[in-house]
Motif scaffolding. Structure first.
Motif, PDB file in Angstrom:
ATOM      1  N   ASN A  51       0.818  -1.214   0.000  1.00 55.57           N
ATOM      2  CA  ASN A  51       0.000   0.000   0.000  1.00 55.57           C
ATOM      3  C   ASN A  51       0.854   1.268   0.000  1.00 55.57           C
ATOM      4  O   ASN A  51       0.569   2.230   0.711  1.00 55.57           O
ATOM      5  N   ASP A  52       1.899   1.231  -0.824  1.00 50.06           N
ATOM      6  CA  ASP A  52       2.747   2.418  -0.963  1.00 50.06           C
ATOM      7  C   ASP A  52       2.075   3.368  -1.964  1.00 50.06           C
ATOM      8  O   ASP A  52       2.344   3.352  -3.151  1.00 50.06           O
ATOM      9  N   MET A  53       1.162   4.177  -1.466  1.00 51.22           N
ATOM     10  CA  MET A  53       0.319   4.997  -2.342  1.00 51.22           C
ATOM     11  C   MET A  53       1.130   6.017  -3.129  1.00 51.22           C
ATOM     12  O   MET A  53       0.779   6.363  -4.258  1.00 51.22           O
ATOM     13  N   LYS A  54       2.213   6.508  -2.533  1.00 50.62           N
ATOM     14  CA  LYS A  54       3.009   7.507  -3.252  1.00 50.62           C
ATOM     15  C   LYS A  54       3.663   6.876  -4.471  1.00 50.62           C
ATOM     16  O   LYS A  54       3.668   7.437  -5.557  1.00 50.62           O
ATOM     17  N   LYS A  55       4.184   5.666  -4.292  1.00 48.86           N
ATOM     18  CA  LYS A  55       4.802   4.941  -5.398  1.00 48.86           C
ATOM     19  C   LYS A  55       3.751   4.590  -6.471  1.00 48.86           C
ATOM     20  O   LYS A  55       4.029   4.631  -7.669  1.00 48.86           O
ATOM     21  N   VAL A  56       2.542   4.281  -6.005  1.00 44.41           N
ATOM     22  CA  VAL A  56       1.456   3.957  -6.939  1.00 44.41           C
ATOM     23  C   VAL A  56       1.135   5.169  -7.816  1.00 44.41           C
ATOM     24  O   VAL A  56       1.058   5.084  -9.045  1.00 44.41           O
ATOM     25  N   PHE A  57       0.941   6.327  -7.189  1.00 44.11           N
ATOM     26  CA  PHE A  57       0.629   7.547  -7.937  1.00 44.11           C
ATOM     27  C   PHE A  57       1.776   7.900  -8.896  1.00 44.11           C
ATOM     28  O   PHE A  57       1.543   8.292 -10.047  1.00 44.11           O
ATOM     29  N   GLU A  58       2.997   7.755  -8.409  1.00 47.21           N
ATOM     30  CA  GLU A  58       4.161   8.106  -9.232  1.00 47.21           C
ATOM     31  C   GLU A  58       4.238   7.218 -10.479  1.00 47.21           C
ATOM     32  O   GLU A  58       4.448   7.698 -11.596  1.00 47.21           O
ATOM     33  N   THR A  59       4.031   5.902 -10.283  1.00 42.94           N
ATOM     34  CA  THR A  59       4.131   4.963 -11.399  1.00 42.94           C
ATOM     35  C   THR A  59       2.988   5.166 -12.398  1.00 42.94           C
ATOM     36  O   THR A  59       3.189   5.133 -13.614  1.00 42.94           O
ATOM     37  N   ALA A  60       1.780   5.394 -11.882  1.00 44.79           N
ATOM     38  CA  ALA A  60       0.638   5.650 -12.762  1.00 44.79           C
ATOM     39  C   ALA A  60       0.935   6.844 -13.660  1.00 44.79           C
ATOM     40  O   ALA A  60       0.698   6.820 -14.871  1.00 44.79           O
ATOM     41  N   GLN A  61       1.490   7.886 -13.036  1.00 46.10           N
ATOM     42  CA  GLN A  61       1.763   9.104 -13.799  1.00 46.10           C
ATOM     43  C   GLN A  61       2.851   8.868 -14.836  1.00 46.10           C
ATOM     44  O   GLN A  61       2.803   9.425 -15.930  1.00 46.10           O
ATOM     45  N   MET A  62       3.806   8.003 -14.514  1.00 47.79           N
ATOM     46  CA  MET A  62       4.862   7.675 -15.472  1.00 47.79           C
ATOM     47  C   MET A  62       4.264   7.027 -16.726  1.00 47.79           C
ATOM     48  O   MET A  62       4.610   7.382 -17.848  1.00 47.79           O
ATOM     49  N   PHE A  63       3.338   6.087 -16.552  1.00 50.15           N
ATOM     50  CA  PHE A  63       2.736   5.429 -17.722  1.00 50.15           C
ATOM     51  C   PHE A  63       1.880   6.406 -18.531  1.00 50.15           C
ATOM     52  O   PHE A  63       1.863   6.374 -19.750  1.00 50.15           O
ATOM     53  N   ARG A  64       1.166   7.295 -17.845  1.00 45.85           N
ATOM     54  CA  ARG A  64       0.356   8.276 -18.575  1.00 45.85           C
ATOM     55  C   ARG A  64       1.246   9.211 -19.386  1.00 45.85           C
ATOM     56  O   ARG A  64       0.960   9.526 -20.528  1.00 45.85           O
ATOM     57  N   ALA A  65       2.350   9.645 -18.767  1.00 42.30           N
ATOM     58  CA  ALA A  65       3.247  10.571 -19.458  1.00 42.30           C
ATOM     59  C   ALA A  65       3.891   9.892 -20.657  1.00 42.30           C
ATOM     60  O   ALA A  65       4.049  10.502 -21.709  1.00 42.30           O
ATOM     61  N   SER A  66       4.232   8.603 -20.524  1.00 42.96           N
ATOM     62  CA  SER A  66       4.883   7.920 -21.646  1.00 42.96           C
ATOM     63  C   SER A  66       3.932   7.839 -22.828  1.00 42.96           C
ATOM     64  O   SER A  66       4.343   7.927 -23.976  1.00 42.96           O
ATOM     65  N   SER A  67       2.624   7.705 -22.573  1.00 42.19           N
ATOM     66  CA  SER A  67       1.705   7.640 -23.716  1.00 42.19           C
ATOM     67  C   SER A  67       1.492   9.004 -24.335  1.00 42.19           C
ATOM     68  O   SER A  67       1.278   9.129 -25.534  1.00 42.19           O
ATOM     69  N   SER A  68       1.581  10.055 -23.514  1.00 45.72           N
ATOM     70  CA  SER A  68       1.292  11.372 -24.085  1.00 45.72           C
ATOM     71  C   SER A  68       2.428  11.851 -24.979  1.00 45.72           C
ATOM     72  O   SER A  68       2.251  12.748 -25.787  1.00 45.72           O
TER      73      SER A  68
END
Lengths: 435, 435
Positions: free
Chosen positions: A347-364
């Motif tokens: 439940n490392d929520m900060k790591k979760v948010f960070e990784t989610a944002q990484m995948f979104r940025a890679s698609s953009s």
């Protein structure tokens, strides 16, 4: 404390996500095909001054308006159709707009009428119009777009038909048989197949026609071929109107739409403003209401106080179309789907948010316009619940931010489509998604 | 014959194609980013029963409704905001909907108010909401989406800021200083920076606050850091509310949005239904109205007669956003562009229609989702006029269906971007388009 929660207004719809996905599929297909024919999108206000509708459209529409007086004492009506707004837009910029031009819109429209199958009080309607030319190739362009659109939805030639008639031809024929008041006759002709032969004859008698005239008119409207019509009419105007239809059919034939159109003089259209070709699109066997309908309206802008600017267009509603596509099993799945679900054992929520944002940025930044959909838990929860959520949302790949088999810069990830487990960096995960 | 053509209703807009392209750019960007965060789109009717709004939202909204009685004697109002419709949808399917869920919508909304810069009577608003969780990570998800969206529009960190406050914190502080009626105080606090210090103090006196209480409140709302707030409040509730904000900021920081958010206790929000975090998004220097605003509303469904289902969300209007993007020169070109213009020296309209359809069909089978835009003359005309039209429409390539240098299966074609002439088959033409 049992307050009654207000209901959905009668004749309108709620679009929960599953329903909205179907709507968007219809809107996207409309827009894509209209744009491929180089029509430009426009929009107008959701309501207009009441005067824009009163007296200009057929009476049928005016009696079915949602109209009211606003807080500034203006008589207002929710728009029941788009053509008057279009005419207003055209008149306002009559000189600046380079003619001819091709426009489309997907307005939300409102009619206060009895809600029933295929008819709601609030609905959407694709409108495509060509303004500024009297050429019959404008009609050809619109009909090619309709056929292309219905094929794109998955319908086959023969499962639909564009029935074509001509107000000009009808007017000429009414003149030839000496009918006294054509304006009274059209609304009756439009209801011919709906009201049955007896009521039809009676309504025409009321409109001032003799029995002989009625018989002739009924026979004329049943003509199935150009040859039959040619035999029935004599005047020069009639043969000009017929030549137009012949050229229209030949053009559509050479573009590959020969099986999509036919002559159908039973089509009249209710609205008063049509002046030339009128047409309606039906499913095979006409088991439903019209899928689309339209025609030429060369004097509408003039009637509204502007210069005479010729126009032709049609409307295609969303309700009958969706019913038809559903019947043919042609609607896409309404289920949610997401590309990546980011999960965490700790439940490392900060790591979760960070990784989610990484995948979104890679698609953009991807060049091919990919748009990854990335989801994750919104509160700490056990891995089992996270996987439930991933499955429920239709996730393709679950990425674990803290799987212990992964090295720095890598992730453990699971492809939910085949259940396989992998370890790799972000590129490897994207590659797995597209595999 | 000089009939006055009805005008565009006050406070509404016409969207000619150039304006509509800008609208679609905004809608597309909203939708793309919302979808990349796995929000699902929904919609509702354009009007609701009046009761859904009366008494449930703040009074400010109710006095600004477009409301009327329909032909079936129902009290109806055009929707002024989306949240009541959302609450109705949630209550109706409270048991079926798997919580939490993330939804978005891009409703058209209506408010009868003085039309002025940034404020119209008819506008669009992106709404994003998370229903069914009290977790602060829901707020983090919404704010990450807002920042991603504004970056996608081309704004840089520092050119906008998400100001964060907490109704919970405010409520605790009002209790601590012994303010008699918080419900009367919020609307005043919301207007604090708009009405000036004197009118602010007077309105608070009218709401029953002493001079000392007013001074304390003013100082509290000016706190710029968590530390300052910590020093000002004492209760356990207050420190729980503060811990939430600290975790929210830390999460956003680790996802790369640290520069996009700040504490701003001057933000209160006018609507009565907020219960927790409230936030507003402003351009740098707050020179414009808020770009977006929202907050947590954990008891809205309960107030409307349903079960208690927590929720948090925001709205982002199209008008202020477009003004801001225009100011930063971030809006795309509004000009038309088409891929292929099919021309004919001999006005062979059948060949023109056939060739246009061939190019459209080739794009609809392409795997990469290409959608060629194909235009052509709609009536016989000289080549010079056809080229004028091609140029005016922003055509990239003109294809001549009857150029005499082309062999069977080939065309002469001209790239209007560099003026070069070529001869080749359809594949060569598509290749030239993408060159």
């Amino acid at each position: 404390m049992s307050i009654q929660i207000p209901q959905l207004p009668k004749g309108t719809r709620d679009f929960y996500p599953e329903a909205e996905r179907i709507q968007n599929y219809i809107f996207d297909t409309w827009r894509k095909v209209a744009e491929s024919f180089a029509y430009e999108e426009y929009e107008g206000p959701m309501f207009e001054h009441l005067e824009l509708y009163t007296g200009k459209s057929g009476d049928e529409i005016v009696s079915q308006l949602y109209n009211f007086v606003d807080k500034g004492d203006r008589a207002i009506a929710l728009r029941p159709e788009m053509t008057p707004t279009l005419a207003r837009l055209v008149i306002q910029k009559a000189r600046e707009l380079k003619k001819p031009f091709k426009w489309f819109s997907m307005p939300r429209l409102f009619r206060y009428e009895k809600a029933q199958k295929g008819r709601l009080r609030e609905f959407f309607q694709l409108n495509m119009d060509i303004i500024g030319t009297e050429s019959i190739y404008a009609e050809a362009d619109l009909m090619a777009a309709i056929a292309t659109m219905l094929r794109k939805f998955g319908l086959k030639d023969g499962e639909f038909a564009i029935g074509v008639s001509s107000r000009k031809l009808l007017a000429t024929y009414l003149e030839e048989i000496g009918a006294p008041n054509p304006a009274l006759v059209y609304p009756v002709l439009d209801r011919r197949l709906k009201i049955g032969p007896e009521a039809f004859a009676k309504a025409l008698t009321d409109a001032g026609l003799s029995d002989e005239q009625i018989q002739k008119l009924d026979a004329f409207m049943s003509c199935k071929s150009i040859e039959e019509v040619k035999a029935a009419v004599k005047s020069e105007n009639a043969s000009a109107a017929l030549d137009e239809i012949v050229e229209l059919f030949a053009t559509l034939q050479s573009a590959g739409f020969g099986e999509c159109v036919n002559l159908d003089l039973s089509i009249v259209r209710g609205l008063a403003y049509y002046t030339g070709i009128v047409f309606e699109v039906f499913d095979k066997g006409k088991s439903m209401r019209a899928i689309a309908g339209g025609g030429r309206y060369d004097s509408l802008t003039e009637k509204l106080g502007g210069d005479r600017i010729p126009g032709v267009g049609f409307g295609m509603g969303d309700v009958v179309l969706a019913d038809l596509l559903r019947e043919h099993n042609l609607l896409p799945s309404p289920k949610q789907s997401v590309d990546f679900y980011i999960a965490s054992f700790t439940n490392d929520m900060k790591k979760v948010f960070e990784t989610a944002q990484m995948f979104r940025a890679s698609s953009s930044t991807a060049e091919n316009g990919t748009n990854f959909t990335v989801s994750h838990p919104l509160a700490p929860m056990k891995m089992g619940k996270q996987l439930d959520q991933a499955n429920y949302q239709g996730a393709k790949i679950v990425v674990y931010v803290d799987g212990d088999k992964a090295q720095a810069g890598e992730f453990e990830f699971k492809d939910l489509r085949d259940g396989t487990m992998h370890v790799g960096n972000a590129d490897a995960i994207v590659k797995q998604l597209n595999s």
